[in-house]
Design an enzyme around this catalytic site. Structure first.
Site, PDB file in Angstrom:
ATOM      1  N   ARG A   1       6.242  -2.282   7.315  1.00 20.71           N
ATOM      2  CA  ARG A   1       7.285  -2.638   7.000  1.00 20.71           C
ATOM      3  C   ARG A   1       8.503  -2.067   7.842  1.00 20.71           C
ATOM      4  O   ARG A   1       8.539  -1.031   8.377  1.00 20.71           O
ATOM      5  CB  ARG A   1       7.413  -2.020   5.657  1.00 20.71           C
ATOM      6  CG  ARG A   1       6.583  -2.556   4.544  1.00 20.71           C
ATOM      7  CD  ARG A   1       7.035  -3.852   4.066  1.00 20.71           C
ATOM      8  NE  ARG A   1       6.520  -4.531   3.103  1.00 20.71           N
ATOM      9  CZ  ARG A   1       5.479  -5.156   2.990  1.00 20.71           C
ATOM     10  NH1 ARG A   1       5.033  -5.462   4.181  1.00 20.71           N
ATOM     11  NH2 ARG A   1       4.540  -5.589   1.919  1.00 20.71           N
TER      12      ARG A   1
ATOM     13  N   HIS B   1       7.389 -11.637  10.493  1.00 19.83           N
ATOM     14  CA  HIS B   1       6.658 -11.106   9.353  1.00 19.83           C
ATOM     15  C   HIS B   1       5.469 -12.112   8.891  1.00 19.83           C
ATOM     16  O   HIS B   1       5.637 -12.496   7.652  1.00 19.83           O
ATOM     17  CB  HIS B   1       7.640 -10.675   8.358  1.00 19.83           C
ATOM     18  CG  HIS B   1       6.991  -9.795   7.275  1.00 19.83           C
ATOM     19  ND1 HIS B   1       7.843  -8.917   6.378  1.00 19.83           N
ATOM     20  CD2 HIS B   1       5.633  -9.399   6.925  1.00 19.83           C
ATOM     21  CE1 HIS B   1       6.938  -8.210   5.540  1.00 19.83           C
ATOM     22  NE2 HIS B   1       5.864  -8.499   5.695  1.00 19.83           N
TER      23      HIS B   1
HETATM   24  P1  NDP Z   1      -3.569   1.015   2.219  1.00 18.61           P
HETATM   25  O1  NDP Z   1      -3.038   1.840   0.893  1.00 18.61           O
HETATM   26  O2  NDP Z   1      -5.153   0.934   2.116  1.00 18.61           O
HETATM   27  O3  NDP Z   1      -3.436   2.224   3.283  1.00 18.61           O
HETATM   28  C1  NDP Z   1      -2.124   2.946   3.766  1.00 18.61           C
HETATM   29  C2  NDP Z   1      -2.681   3.951   4.638  1.00 18.61           C
HETATM   30  O4  NDP Z   1      -1.508   4.681   5.026  1.00 18.61           O
HETATM   31  C3  NDP Z   1      -3.623   4.992   4.052  1.00 18.61           C
HETATM   32  O5  NDP Z   1      -4.575   5.311   5.251  1.00 18.61           O
HETATM   33  C4  NDP Z   1      -2.713   6.427   3.691  1.00 18.61           C
HETATM   34  O6  NDP Z   1      -3.340   7.436   3.687  1.00 18.61           O
HETATM   35  C5  NDP Z   1      -1.531   6.189   4.938  1.00 18.61           C
HETATM   36  N1  NDP Z   1      -0.546   6.875   4.233  1.00 18.61           N
HETATM   37  C6  NDP Z   1       0.181   6.370   3.239  1.00 18.61           C
HETATM   38  N2  NDP Z   1       1.272   7.397   3.317  1.00 18.61           N
HETATM   39  C7  NDP Z   1       1.177   8.429   4.180  1.00 18.61           C
HETATM   40  C8  NDP Z   1       1.620   9.685   4.376  1.00 18.61           C
HETATM   41  N3  NDP Z   1       2.948   9.951   3.779  1.00 18.61           N
HETATM   42  N4  NDP Z   1       1.090  10.372   5.388  1.00 18.61           N
HETATM   43  C9  NDP Z   1      -0.043   9.995   6.095  1.00 18.61           C
HETATM   44  N5  NDP Z   1      -0.804   8.783   5.660  1.00 18.61           N
HETATM   45  C10 NDP Z   1      -0.106   8.135   4.618  1.00 18.61           C
HETATM   46  O7  NDP Z   1      -2.589  -0.194   2.700  1.00 18.61           O
HETATM   47  P2  NDP Z   1      -3.139  -1.390   3.642  1.00 18.61           P
HETATM   48  O8  NDP Z   1      -3.917  -0.890   4.632  1.00 18.61           O
HETATM   49  O9  NDP Z   1      -3.664  -2.326   2.830  1.00 18.61           O
HETATM   50  O10 NDP Z   1      -1.981  -1.774   3.790  1.00 18.61           O
HETATM   51  C11 NDP Z   1      -0.653  -1.075   4.654  1.00 18.61           C
HETATM   52  C12 NDP Z   1       0.679  -1.909   4.573  1.00 18.61           C
HETATM   53  O11 NDP Z   1       0.575  -2.832   5.601  1.00 18.61           O
HETATM   54  C13 NDP Z   1       1.139  -2.364   3.449  1.00 18.61           C
HETATM   55  O12 NDP Z   1       1.738  -1.578   2.715  1.00 18.61           O
HETATM   56  C14 NDP Z   1       2.119  -3.380   3.648  1.00 18.61           C
HETATM   57  O13 NDP Z   1       3.535  -2.614   3.682  1.00 18.61           O
HETATM   58  C15 NDP Z   1       1.820  -3.873   5.116  1.00 18.61           C
HETATM   59  N6  NDP Z   1       1.278  -5.233   5.338  1.00 18.61           N
HETATM   60  C16 NDP Z   1       2.207  -5.919   6.139  1.00 18.61           C
HETATM   61  C17 NDP Z   1       1.671  -7.313   6.266  1.00 18.61           C
HETATM   62  C18 NDP Z   1       2.450  -8.184   7.310  1.00 18.61           C
HETATM   63  O14 NDP Z   1       2.097  -9.420   7.298  1.00 18.61           O
HETATM   64  N7  NDP Z   1       3.171  -7.431   8.155  1.00 18.61           N
HETATM   65  C19 NDP Z   1       0.585  -8.065   5.488  1.00 18.61           C
HETATM   66  C20 NDP Z   1      -0.112  -6.979   4.506  1.00 18.61           C
HETATM   67  C21 NDP Z   1       0.511  -5.418   4.425  1.00 18.61           C
HETATM   68  P3  NDP Z   1      -4.823   7.880   2.583  1.00 18.61           P
HETATM   69  O15 NDP Z   1      -5.880   6.831   3.354  1.00 18.61           O
HETATM   70  O16 NDP Z   1      -5.058   9.167   3.003  1.00 18.61           O
HETATM   71  O17 NDP Z   1      -4.300   7.519   1.348  1.00 18.61           O
END
Ligand code: NDP
Length: 318
Positions: free
Chosen positions: A233, A281
């Site tokens: 994001r 995006h």
């Molecule tokens: P997930 O919720 O599956 O994964 C998020 C990851 O980030 C997890 O591994 C989580 O850790 C880690 N994380 C979150 N907060 C922290 C933190 N404070 N410290 C360390 N690690 C953290 O999400 P997705 O993979 O499905 O999607 C990720 C993002 O991609 C979405 O939220 C969205 O914003 C973006 N996106 C962008 C698109 C685009 O076209 N550009 C399309 C779709 C999504 P843990 O596994 O330990 O919980």
């Protein structure tokens, strides 16, 4: 008046009508309404949202589930008056695969210096001496090893990159080093030549891609300075820091799919920066049909008494 439970489609910036039409086909036993329709608020059991108006969902006393129409839910939590019901996000194989295509494309593009060859072609220049390091000698760090990060990391590994990931909790993926939590963050950054940010935007991650982080990335890799890719994001990144760090060689190059303000303002210095690659995006666009089917299936399963899938933790906001 019908007493069918209703699904409200509520979005800003997208046309609600085609979504409502898809849902109507998939859920004939439900009433599908948009924000334009008049309806008894008590009839609305579900909301499918993309950037709904903050505060608007509390008008529905029988709301049972909020479905985000995308993988990210930061737009949902902008609403500080959210009813206390489960929030479900999209997890879809098609979307995951598209994101991995984008990640692999841009990692390879930087690694194989394609922008330079584009320039050489433009100049009709035949210079074959440019050094190409092996993938195994490039350390890629995937920041956010969730659904999208894991798939991208595995595909980068297949190509041969030295891949590690960072997440809140430890992962166990074949051949991919897992760094977990704030304690291991600096070690993760120090071994990273190409950083791929696939994090959600939450109060904890806002602005995390800043000068302090870029300084901690590896500066002893093949390219002498690190490369950043962000498709998480725009709120994760500080764009003034990105431009300044490109200009003083703290960063070598960036590919950005997301921006602090979207569409990217015409006067942004990112547009014309020689070492910035921009995509609008669309690294992984949600396929409306796939997303509508996913939500319709969840509603039917929920009404059959099955648990909801991919419910977001409201405290972590992802
Ligand atoms: P997930 O919720 O599956 O994964 C998020 C990851 O980030 C997890 O591994 C989580 O850790 C880690 N994380 C979150 N907060 C922290 C933190 N404070 N410290 C360390 N690690 C953290 O999400 P997705 O993979 O499905 O999607 C990720 C993002 O991609 C979405 O939220 C969205 O914003 C973006 N996106 C962008 C698109 C685009 O076209 N550009 C399309 C779709 C999504 P843990 O596994 O330990 O919980």
């Amino acid at each position: 008046m019908t007493t069918k439970p209703a699904l409200l489609v509520t979005m800003a910036g997208w046309d609600e009508t085609p979504w409502a039409e898809s849902f109507a086909e998939l859920l004939p036993d439900h009433r599908i309404v948009t924000t334009q329709d008049k309806i008894d608020p008590a009839q609305v059991h579900y909301a499918a949202t993309w950037k709904h108006a903050p505060g608007s969902l509390k008008a529905y006393p029988n709301l049972k589930v909020i479905f985000s129409l995308g993988a990210g839910v930061d737009h949902v939590f902008l609403d500080k008056d959210l009813p206390p019901v489960p929030v479900v996000r999209v997890v879809d194989n098609d979307l995951t695969t598209r994101m991995s295509e984008w990640v692999v494309l841009h990692v390879l593009m930087h690694h194989r210096q394609q922008r330079m060859y584009d320039w050489q072609q433009h100049e009709r220049l035949w210079d074959e001496d440019r050094f190409q390091p092996a993938a195994r000698d490039i350390r890629v760090g995937v920041m956010g090893l969730g659904v999208l990060g894991e798939d991208a990391a595995k595909k980068l590994k297949v190509i041969g990159y030295d891949v590690a990931g960072w997440s809140r909790t430890r992962k166990h993926l074949d051949g991919i080093q897992s760094f977990a939590g704030n304690e291991e963050f600096d070690a993760f950054l120090a071994r990273t030549d190409i950083l791929v940010a696939l994090m959600p935007l939450t109060p904890e991650t806002k602005g995390i891609l800043n000068r302090d982080l870029f300084t901690k990335l590896s500066h002893d890799g093949y390219f002498g300075a690190p490369i950043l890719l962000n498709a998480g994001r725009g709120g994760l990144q500080n764009e003034a820091d990105i431009v300044a760090c490109l200009d003083d060689a703290t960063l070598l190059a960036v590919t950005l799919d997301v921006f602090e303000t979207e569409p990217l303002p015409q006067d942004s210095p990112l547009w014309h920066h020689a070492r910035v690659t921009i995509t609008p995006h669309n690294a992984a666009i949600s396929d409306p049909e796939a997303v509508a089917t996913y939500i319709a299936n969840q509603i039917e399963a929920f009404e059959d008494g099955e648990p909801l899938q991919n419910v977001v933790d409201p405290k972590r906001q992802y």
